[in-house]
Write a protein that holds these residues in place. Structure first.
Motif, PDB file in Angstrom:
ATOM      1  N   ALA A  18      83.073 -40.735  49.270  1.00 56.35           N
ATOM      2  CA  ALA A  18      83.137 -41.023  47.834  1.00 56.35           C
ATOM      3  C   ALA A  18      83.033 -39.736  47.017  1.00 56.35           C
ATOM      4  N   ALA A  19      82.183 -38.806  47.474  1.00 59.58           N
ATOM      5  CA  ALA A  19      82.014 -37.523  46.775  1.00 59.58           C
ATOM      6  C   ALA A  19      83.335 -36.764  46.729  1.00 59.58           C
ATOM      7  N   ARG A  20      84.095 -36.905  47.820  1.00 56.79           N
ATOM      8  CA  ARG A  20      85.383 -36.193  47.904  1.00 56.79           C
ATOM      9  C   ARG A  20      86.486 -36.907  47.138  1.00 56.79           C
ATOM     10  N   GLU A  21      86.255 -38.187  46.842  1.00 59.39           N
ATOM     11  CA  GLU A  21      87.261 -38.982  46.138  1.00 59.39           C
ATOM     12  C   GLU A  21      87.216 -38.693  44.634  1.00 59.39           C
ATOM     13  N   SER A  22      86.048 -38.915  44.019  1.00 63.59           N
ATOM     14  CA  SER A  22      85.926 -38.712  42.565  1.00 63.59           C
ATOM     15  C   SER A  22      84.471 -38.752  42.132  1.00 63.59           C
ATOM     16  N   ASP A  23      84.209 -38.286  40.927  1.00 62.30           N
ATOM     17  CA  ASP A  23      82.853 -38.341  40.365  1.00 62.30           C
ATOM     18  C   ASP A  23      82.390 -39.787  40.215  1.00 62.30           C
ATOM     19  N   GLU A  24      83.315 -40.662  39.792  1.00 68.36           N
ATOM     20  CA  GLU A  24      82.960 -42.062  39.568  1.00 68.36           C
ATOM     21  C   GLU A  24      82.584 -42.741  40.890  1.00 68.36           C
ATOM     22  N   ALA A  25      83.418 -42.517  41.908  1.00 60.68           N
ATOM     23  CA  ALA A  25      83.152 -43.109  43.222  1.00 60.68           C
ATOM     24  C   ALA A  25      81.798 -42.618  43.737  1.00 60.68           C
ATOM     25  N   ALA A  26      81.533 -41.303  43.573  1.00 59.33           N
ATOM     26  CA  ALA A  26      80.263 -40.729  44.029  1.00 59.33           C
ATOM     27  C   ALA A  26      79.089 -41.380  43.309  1.00 59.33           C
ATOM     28  N   ALA A  27      79.186 -41.473  41.974  1.00 61.08           N
ATOM     29  CA  ALA A  27      78.087 -42.042  41.177  1.00 61.08           C
ATOM     30  C   ALA A  27      77.782 -43.479  41.601  1.00 61.08           C
ATOM     31  N   ALA A  28      78.844 -44.260  41.871  1.00 65.67           N
ATOM     32  CA  ALA A  28      78.647 -45.658  42.278  1.00 65.67           C
ATOM     33  C   ALA A  28      77.874 -45.725  43.596  1.00 65.67           C
ATOM     34  N   LYS A  29      78.277 -44.873  44.561  1.00 62.17           N
ATOM     35  CA  LYS A  29      77.616 -44.883  45.873  1.00 62.17           C
ATOM     36  C   LYS A  29      76.169 -44.411  45.762  1.00 62.17           C
ATOM     37  N   VAL A  30      75.929 -43.385  44.912  1.00 67.78           N
ATOM     38  CA  VAL A  30      74.563 -42.862  44.766  1.00 67.78           C
ATOM     39  C   VAL A  30      73.643 -43.943  44.198  1.00 67.78           C
ATOM     40  N   GLY A  31      74.146 -44.687  43.210  1.00 73.74           N
ATOM     41  CA  GLY A  31      73.346 -45.766  42.625  1.00 73.74           C
ATOM     42  C   GLY A  31      72.994 -46.819  43.670  1.00 73.74           C
ATOM     43  N   GLU A  32      73.977 -47.141  44.502  1.00 72.78           N
ATOM     44  CA  GLU A  32      73.802 -48.155  45.548  1.00 72.78           C
ATOM     45  C   GLU A  32      72.776 -47.707  46.594  1.00 72.78           C
ATOM     46  N   VAL A  33      72.880 -46.442  47.001  1.00 69.34           N
ATOM     47  CA  VAL A  33      71.951 -45.896  48.001  1.00 69.34           C
ATOM     48  C   VAL A  33      70.533 -45.886  47.445  1.00 69.34           C
ATOM     49  N   THR A  34      70.387 -45.490  46.175  1.00 70.82           N
ATOM     50  CA  THR A  34      69.058 -45.439  45.564  1.00 70.82           C
ATOM     51  C   THR A  34      68.425 -46.821  45.533  1.00 70.82           C
ATOM     52  N   ALA A  35      69.230 -47.830  45.172  1.00 70.93           N
ATOM     53  CA  ALA A  35      68.710 -49.200  45.153  1.00 70.93           C
ATOM     54  C   ALA A  35      68.291 -49.636  46.560  1.00 70.93           C
ATOM     55  N   ALA A  36      69.067 -49.231  47.565  1.00 76.13           N
ATOM     56  CA  ALA A  36      68.741 -49.597  48.950  1.00 76.13           C
ATOM     57  C   ALA A  36      67.438 -48.937  49.391  1.00 76.13           C
ATOM     58  N   VAL A  37      67.239 -47.660  49.024  1.00 78.21           N
ATOM     59  CA  VAL A  37      65.995 -46.964  49.388  1.00 78.21           C
ATOM     60  C   VAL A  37      64.804 -47.629  48.685  1.00 78.21           C
ATOM     61  N   THR A  38      64.991 -48.017  47.430  1.00 75.89           N
ATOM     62  CA  THR A  38      63.919 -48.702  46.693  1.00 75.89           C
ATOM     63  C   THR A  38      63.527 -49.990  47.410  1.00 75.89           C
ATOM     64  N   ARG A  39      64.543 -50.756  47.858  1.00 75.32           N
ATOM     65  CA  ARG A  39      64.247 -52.004  48.590  1.00 75.32           C
ATOM     66  C   ARG A  39      63.500 -51.698  49.884  1.00 75.32           C
ATOM     67  N   LEU A  40      63.928 -50.658  50.575  1.00 82.73           N
ATOM     68  CA  LEU A  40      63.274 -50.247  51.829  1.00 82.73           C
ATOM     69  C   LEU A  40      61.802 -49.918  51.601  1.00 82.73           C
ATOM     70  N   LEU A  41      61.523 -49.145  50.547  1.00 81.61           N
ATOM     71  CA  LEU A  41      60.151 -48.718  50.264  1.00 81.61           C
ATOM     72  C   LEU A  41      59.276 -49.894  49.850  1.00 81.61           C
ATOM     73  N   ARG A  42      59.880 -50.907  49.268  1.00 80.60           N
ATOM     74  CA  ARG A  42      59.128 -52.106  48.848  1.00 80.60           C
ATOM     75  C   ARG A  42      58.980 -53.098  49.987  1.00 80.60           C
ATOM     76  N   SER A  43      59.635 -52.832  51.123  1.00 79.72           N
ATOM     77  CA  SER A  43      59.560 -53.804  52.227  1.00 79.72           C
ATOM     78  C   SER A  43      58.567 -53.362  53.292  1.00 79.72           C
TER      79      SER A  43
END
Lengths: 104, 104, 104, 104
Positions: free
Chosen positions: D79-104
């Motif tokens: 995604a980083a190599r595709e575009s800024d928008e694609a990268a931002a979307a993936k980063v948001g998704e990963v952050t949410a996943a890490v938050t869920r992990l830390l709360r579990s």
């Protein structure tokens, strides 16, 4: 506290844009810790102290998640655009950081 | 920081015997947090900051486990010897505290 | 899986009254894990798999909190009424279990 | 278990190269859960059951860290190599996943 990366002297860190927010959060957590010490000094009930320690721990975890987000958004994304080797190095580093977070 | 139990004013808390240790740990953690703020001010590398935040989080968790141990060793044990009702109330409280710890 | 306490053969465990509930939860978690394996087999999106792994982890933590509650409510309370030595042994054991939980 | 991303049908997931390892780990965890249910059926001592639940939880967290690593190494890097928008979307998704992990 060792600084393992000389790069930190030259490139701005991933959290540059949100530095003030991070500092504000850290000051607030420092205040929370001082408040907990005051509770212990005043013989507050164990469970009340524990509740505040959990709140401070959660606030620290929020700092971690924020730093991690900024790191991926900037340092990992930049590395991905630089080369496969740079990307792999950053991915390994992030994974180790997440592992430490989950164990803390 | 609310104190939910008026009892804290009359009975010494479970951590009475280790109060100085708890205070020493909390002062050290306060210093760790200040150190992390300094790292952020000096633009330290994200991963190095994250490592120190994980260390501080782990130190806070150690305070929680200690407080919990003292609480069970004194408050829960005393309640168990007092009555079934007193015991049940303390067990419910401890369980809620552990749940908060695990979510933090 | 080693059983460290021969007592388990003679005294009913703390979770005796909620044994069916615990078993039901464990069967459900077993199903969740199988569901996650199926998602991986079908090449489901990483983040969707991660969401389900977090849900299963949370369900396992809930089993832990339940077992811990029953253990304190029965085994620790009984030990408190037996003797100081019995109480101290159980408190040490519970603290070690909570430490393992927080590290997992 | 909902699949939020139709992309999963077309692009191989980040864990494609380690799919067999992930499946092996999940089968092993399924066996651990079944073993814990057997312990409960046989009235094993609470603390021994808790130790095994912590081990299974840790094994699940290891699966999460692995999936996260593969996801960052492949999906985020792409995604980083595709575009800024694609990268931002993936980063948001990963952050949410890490938050869920830390709360579990």
């Amino acid at each position: 506290m060792s600084v393992t990366t000389p790069a930190s002297a030259v490139t701005p860190p991933g959290y540059s844009d949100t530095k003030d927010d991070q500092l504000k959060r850290l000051r607030r957590i420092e205040g929370q810790i001082r408040g907990i010490a005051r509770m212990v000094e005043n013989d507050a009930y164990c469970i009340d102290v524990l509740t505040q320690v959990s709140a401070a721990t959660r606030a620290l975890q929020a700092v971690s998640v924020n730093l991690l987000e900024e790191h991926i958004a900037h340092c990992v994304v930049d590395a991905a655009r630089e080369s496969d080797e740079a990307a792999a190095a950053k991915v390994g580093e992030v994974t180790a950081a997440v592992t430490r977070l989950l164990r803390s």
